[in-house]
Design an enzyme around this catalytic site. Sequence first.
Site, PDB file in Angstrom:
ATOM      1  N   ILE A 128      27.023   4.960  51.361  1.00  0.00           N
ATOM      2  CA  ILE A 128      28.084   5.124  52.367  1.00  0.00           C
ATOM      3  C   ILE A 128      28.088   3.983  53.365  1.00  0.00           C
ATOM      4  O   ILE A 128      29.045   3.827  54.129  1.00  0.00           O
ATOM      5  CB  ILE A 128      27.928   6.473  53.117  1.00  0.00           C
ATOM      6  CG1 ILE A 128      26.465   6.704  53.463  1.00  0.00           C
ATOM      7  CG2 ILE A 128      28.513   7.608  52.307  1.00  0.00           C
ATOM      8  CD1 ILE A 128      26.225   7.871  54.383  1.00  0.00           C
ATOM      9  N   ASP A 148       8.294   4.182  19.356  1.00  0.00           N
ATOM     10  CA  ASP A 148       9.216   4.421  18.236  1.00  0.00           C
ATOM     11  C   ASP A 148      10.645   4.195  18.738  1.00  0.00           C
ATOM     12  O   ASP A 148      10.849   3.645  19.814  1.00  0.00           O
ATOM     13  CB  ASP A 148       9.003   5.803  17.587  1.00  0.00           C
ATOM     14  CG  ASP A 148       9.216   6.932  18.569  1.00  0.00           C
ATOM     15  OD1 ASP A 148       9.626   6.647  19.714  1.00  0.00           O
ATOM     16  OD2 ASP A 148       8.983   8.091  18.204  1.00  0.00           O
TER      17      ASP A 148
HETATM   18  C1  LIG Z   1      28.629  12.954  51.966  1.00  0.00           C
HETATM   19  C2  LIG Z   1      29.594  13.074  50.880  1.00  0.00           C
HETATM   20  C3  LIG Z   1      30.725  12.130  50.876  1.00  0.00           C
HETATM   21  O1  LIG Z   1      31.812  12.523  50.771  1.00  0.00           O
HETATM   22  S1  LIG Z   1      30.416  10.515  51.009  1.00  0.00           S
HETATM   23  C4  LIG Z   1      31.947   9.775  50.922  1.00  0.00           C
HETATM   24  C5  LIG Z   1      32.751   9.859  52.164  1.00  0.00           C
HETATM   25  N1  LIG Z   1      32.156   9.200  53.237  1.00  0.00           N
HETATM   26  C6  LIG Z   1      32.413   7.894  53.521  1.00  0.00           C
HETATM   27  O2  LIG Z   1      33.183   7.274  52.870  1.00  0.00           O
HETATM   28  C7  LIG Z   1      31.698   7.284  54.684  1.00  0.00           C
HETATM   29  C8  LIG Z   1      31.631   5.782  54.624  1.00  0.00           C
HETATM   30  N2  LIG Z   1      30.909   5.201  55.696  1.00  0.00           N
HETATM   31  C9  LIG Z   1      31.355   5.049  56.924  1.00  0.00           C
HETATM   32  O3  LIG Z   1      32.468   5.403  57.214  1.00  0.00           O
HETATM   33  C10 LIG Z   1      30.502   4.347  57.904  1.00  0.00           C
HETATM   34  O4  LIG Z   1      29.450   3.684  57.289  1.00  0.00           O
HETATM   35  C11 LIG Z   1      29.911   5.262  58.947  1.00  0.00           C
HETATM   36  C12 LIG Z   1      29.004   6.262  58.306  1.00  0.00           C
HETATM   37  C13 LIG Z   1      31.026   5.974  59.710  1.00  0.00           C
HETATM   38  C14 LIG Z   1      29.122   4.408  59.915  1.00  0.00           C
HETATM   39  O5  LIG Z   1      29.976   3.391  60.404  1.00  0.00           O
HETATM   40  P1  LIG Z   1      29.574   2.525  61.693  1.00  0.00           P
HETATM   41  O6  LIG Z   1      29.244   3.444  62.748  1.00  0.00           O
HETATM   42  O7  LIG Z   1      30.635   1.563  61.909  1.00  0.00           O
HETATM   43  O8  LIG Z   1      28.260   1.812  61.166  1.00  0.00           O
HETATM   44  P2  LIG Z   1      27.633   0.505  61.672  1.00  0.00           P
HETATM   45  O9  LIG Z   1      27.957   0.252  63.086  1.00  0.00           O
HETATM   46  O10 LIG Z   1      26.204   0.548  61.332  1.00  0.00           O
HETATM   47  O11 LIG Z   1      28.373  -0.592  60.781  1.00  0.00           O
HETATM   48  C15 LIG Z   1      27.926  -1.918  60.743  1.00  0.00           C
HETATM   49  C16 LIG Z   1      29.056  -2.744  60.157  1.00  0.00           C
HETATM   50  O12 LIG Z   1      29.275  -2.302  58.844  1.00  0.00           O
HETATM   51  C17 LIG Z   1      30.621  -1.906  58.686  1.00  0.00           C
HETATM   52  N3  LIG Z   1      30.604  -0.760  57.805  1.00  0.00           N
HETATM   53  C18 LIG Z   1      29.977   0.385  57.981  1.00  0.00           C
HETATM   54  N4  LIG Z   1      30.196   1.178  56.971  1.00  0.00           N
HETATM   55  C19 LIG Z   1      30.984   0.535  56.136  1.00  0.00           C
HETATM   56  C20 LIG Z   1      31.554   0.853  54.896  1.00  0.00           C
HETATM   57  N5  LIG Z   1      31.356   2.045  54.310  1.00  0.00           N
HETATM   58  N6  LIG Z   1      32.301  -0.052  54.290  1.00  0.00           N
HETATM   59  C21 LIG Z   1      32.525  -1.255  54.850  1.00  0.00           C
HETATM   60  N7  LIG Z   1      32.008  -1.609  56.027  1.00  0.00           N
HETATM   61  C22 LIG Z   1      31.249  -0.717  56.684  1.00  0.00           C
HETATM   62  C23 LIG Z   1      31.082  -1.548  60.060  1.00  0.00           C
HETATM   63  O13 LIG Z   1      32.470  -1.674  60.139  1.00  0.00           O
HETATM   64  C24 LIG Z   1      30.351  -2.552  60.889  1.00  0.00           C
HETATM   65  O14 LIG Z   1      31.033  -3.754  60.856  1.00  0.00           O
HETATM   66  P3  LIG Z   1      30.977  -4.776  62.096  1.00  0.00           P
HETATM   67  O15 LIG Z   1      29.571  -5.146  62.228  1.00  0.00           O
HETATM   68  O16 LIG Z   1      31.476  -3.996  63.268  1.00  0.00           O
HETATM   69  O17 LIG Z   1      31.893  -5.881  61.695  1.00  0.00           O
END
Ligand SMILES: CCC(=O)SCCNC(=O)CCNC(=O)[C@H](O)C(C)(C)COP(=O)(O)OP(=O)(O)OC[C@H]1O[C@@H](n2cnc3c(N)ncnc32)[C@H](O)[C@@H]1OP(=O)(O)O
Length: 897
Positions: free
Chosen positions: A829, A877
């Site tokens: 994620i 095998d």
């Molecule tokens: C559990 C069962 C499921 O259904 S899983 C599938 C559905 N869930 C998802 O798709 C969640 C995907 N992930 C996210 O939305 C984010 O990673 C979450 C968890 C919200 C965390 O984001 P955030 O708080 O921005 O994290 P961060 O500050 O550590 O991010 C650092 C830089 O990385 C980026 N980043 C983060 N996640 C993603 C991602 N999935 N894809 C692409 N880029 C991502 C952030 O935008 C951030 O970028 P920057 O450093 O600000 O430029």
Amino acid sequence: MRTNSTTSFGSSSADEVLGPMSPSSATVDMNALQQQGRKRIAVYAKTFTMRFIQCVVQSRMNEKFDLPCMLPQSRDWFNVRYSEMGEITAQVKKSISSYPPDAPCVSVDFFLYTHEGEILPLETWTFSIESDEATESMAFHKEDDSTLYHQLGTLLKSCICAARMTPMHRNYVKKQSAETFIILYKVNSSESQIDLGQDSKEMVIGSLPSVIGNIRLRLAYRTKMQIDRTITPPGNQYDSFQQVSIASAGTTPDSRHNVGTPMSFCDDGISHFSVSPSSLPITSPVSSPPDFGSPYRSPVFKTSRSRSASATSDGDSICSADAVSASPRQNKFFHSQMIPSNMPFANLLTMSYTGTLYPLKEEKKEFSQSDDSPCDNDVNNCNMNNSGNYTDELKETLKDLSLHDDLPFGPLETRNDLCEPGESKKTLFNLNEVVGEREENSSPVEMSQRTIVGGEMENTVKDEESTQNNEENVINISDDEDSFVKIPSFGPIAGDATAENGGVDTQLGELLASCKAMPEILSFSEPISADVLIPNIMTHFEEFSRHQCVFDQFVAEVRETHRKEFARGVVQMRWTWLSRNVSQFAGVRDAAKYVPRRSLLYVPASNEKMLAKVPRIQADCVVLELEDSVAMTAKTKARQQAAKALDTYSNERLECFELGLRVNSVSSGLLEDDVKEICKAEHLPQAFMVPKVDSPEDLATIFDIFRTNYGATRITDTNTRLVIWIESARALLDMPRILSSALNLHRNSGFFKLDAVVFGSDDYCADIGATRSSHGTENLFARQKFVACCKAFQLQAIDSVYIDIKDTDGLRRQSDEGRSWGFTGKQTIHPSQVAVVQETFMPPGEKVEWATELVHAYSQHESEGKGAFQFRGQMIDRPLLLQALNLIQLVERVSSR
Ligand SMILES: CCC(=O)SCCNC(=O)CCNC(=O)[C@H](O)C(C)(C)COP(=O)(O)OP(=O)(O)OC[C@H]1O[C@@H](n2cnc3c(N)ncnc32)[C@H](O)[C@@H]1OP(=O)(O)O
Ligand SMILES: O=CC(=O)O
């Protein structure tokens, strides 16, 4: 294939070809002229026989004619220009000893010979000269000679036209293949005996009165294209083709119906069935409708074909040992074993399957191996030494081709690793038998030397006598007017002097053409004195000696081309075998189509900033996400952004192996809106990903929604893959049915090839009321059942999400656990999870080294007849071999990025 074979019509006359009639009609007595005329027409008849057979047989080989017109210097018999095939000439000479008017007629039969060994007589051509009272009393005039000559030219042209208009040509000639049927011919020195069935048609192509009788060319052909299933297919029980045709002719259509045996129909009406029996659906083979959406559009016979021999050989389905042995590739060899040796096209076919027809003597000695070798196939006949190792020559070639270093596990050491499991020496035996048989019989065609160049076959018919006396590899030019060597087209060898003068092919071609040209001295009417003849022949010999280097060059080029072709074949075979035997390849035969999905990273499509990062994300699979990570209030925006992103990314180079798009589930009621919006994008994702697939009915709805919105053509043409999520107890328990429906829907619709299945652990826990824990025992049963089901269908299994983004150790532990249980990848994620997961799903260096060594050791032991052996203290095998191959392939594919 020959490269130059057009028919063009020149302007030569009888005199140009045979020399003028002499003595002149003004001074001879009528009897002498009559005599002379008869002789001359007999020569025409023999030459016509040869040429008409060449033209008709060549027209059944599905080759394009492309000979430039040579007006006005042409000295082509009957003003028709064509390239002679030595094999056909040799076959004619072998089959008939006298020609009309000495023989009453000559006939050529054509048969359709199926993949399953059945024979259907299709047509027969008959050339005859029949005298009657009218022709017997005809007087010969000098002008008649040239009139008849030109009439025969017209007859030959009519024959060429007719040959392209019969049902056989229209329906079958172009569709021949190893997996369906081929066309065979047989030359007879009498009227044909074959039965062309009810409603067969007969026509006279032309009839020309002459002093030696009515010269007539007739054609009879079948109109009811039915194969009689009551006829025993030709196998070893038939010594000759004659027996086959008699058996065939002896069964009447009525008697067939009486025994109630199923028939095969081969008409255009079913020409949309896919070409390979293996491509037919597994389930309901007979009742399933034909797949008109299938990209394969070649015909097969509509039969109730035995599924046991074909269905499981499909790469899309579960691949058993039986399936492998029934694969189309092996069917190719089936032909070489079953076709009676006097079916000439069978020789051509054997060559096209194996790349080599009969090895030259020294090749046979060098490359064939002892009888106790466990595995010999076509390729293995060459370029390996007796201990089963590849020769230095081959290794060199592989290096030349930059293929050697690319091989999945280093240099090719042994031959058995190229063989199908269970494939044994029968092919080599067969080939050797053929060679042995041919040498014993010593007939002209059997002594032919054949050279295959770039998939082309050319041959030189050796002079019988010199072949018997001369063991050496010498190219002899037959002195017969009907035989000559055809020169394949080769590129000039760089830096070679001959290259500047047009290349060895041109030079050799010119030389042979000059030798082939009929010397002036061979005027038919005057006796040739030895004083003239011998010096002339000597001059020709000297000419040949002077051009010895051209021949040497030619032979060197042939060998070089053959060596390279062979090496390419080895590599291709290796990949074919690997991909067929490795479960991780998800049923994809072509290794290049394997999509690694060690990590599958979700990118919420509602988040523009994250979408912008996609091109540089190095996850194997990036998923543009419309489902759980997107708030209900942001669905519209997410769809629009996802559609825009698809078009934007199409102009960029993405780092991932696959760009997917996850839509909402059927049960959410949002799916159709997702698809409606997404299909506005010009580009499709490489995979559509659908969550919460709970039943086969859900799948039917999914296929329907996509087809309706994208249109059948658009969705079929893109080869977009399908990935589904299993996220409920119901879905988990129903997985076999869900997966098999997905595979069958793909077969019947032609789109959405299911390639991977993802376990939605969080939704599953919610569904069964379990509490998520860091150790994950609540999912133990589900994950293990899940992985077994995926692998049973040769599909990739993608493990659960690890939601503790900061806990890298926990992520590594769970990834490692999943990998060791058989999962092929894991959902992620956050970008920070990608490297950890991908590293874990990548086998460590020592494991790759173990796998590589194991594969080599396995090959070595297999060649000694041992299936199980000790390796580094472990019992090894076949299953261990497959595990090792799994690792090697993954490494190969991933490191290709
Ligand atoms: C559990 C069962 C499921 O259904 S899983 C599938 C559905 N869930 C998802 O798709 C969640 C995907 N992930 C996210 O939305 C984010 O990673 C979450 C968890 C919200 C965390 O984001 P955030 O708080 O921005 O994290 P961060 O500050 O550590 O991010 C650092 C830089 O990385 C980026 N980043 C983060 N996640 C993603 C991602 N999935 N894809 C692409 N880029 C991502 C952030 O935008 C951030 O970028 P920057 O450093 O600000 O430029
Ligand atoms: O969709 C993923 C899950 O874990 O649920």
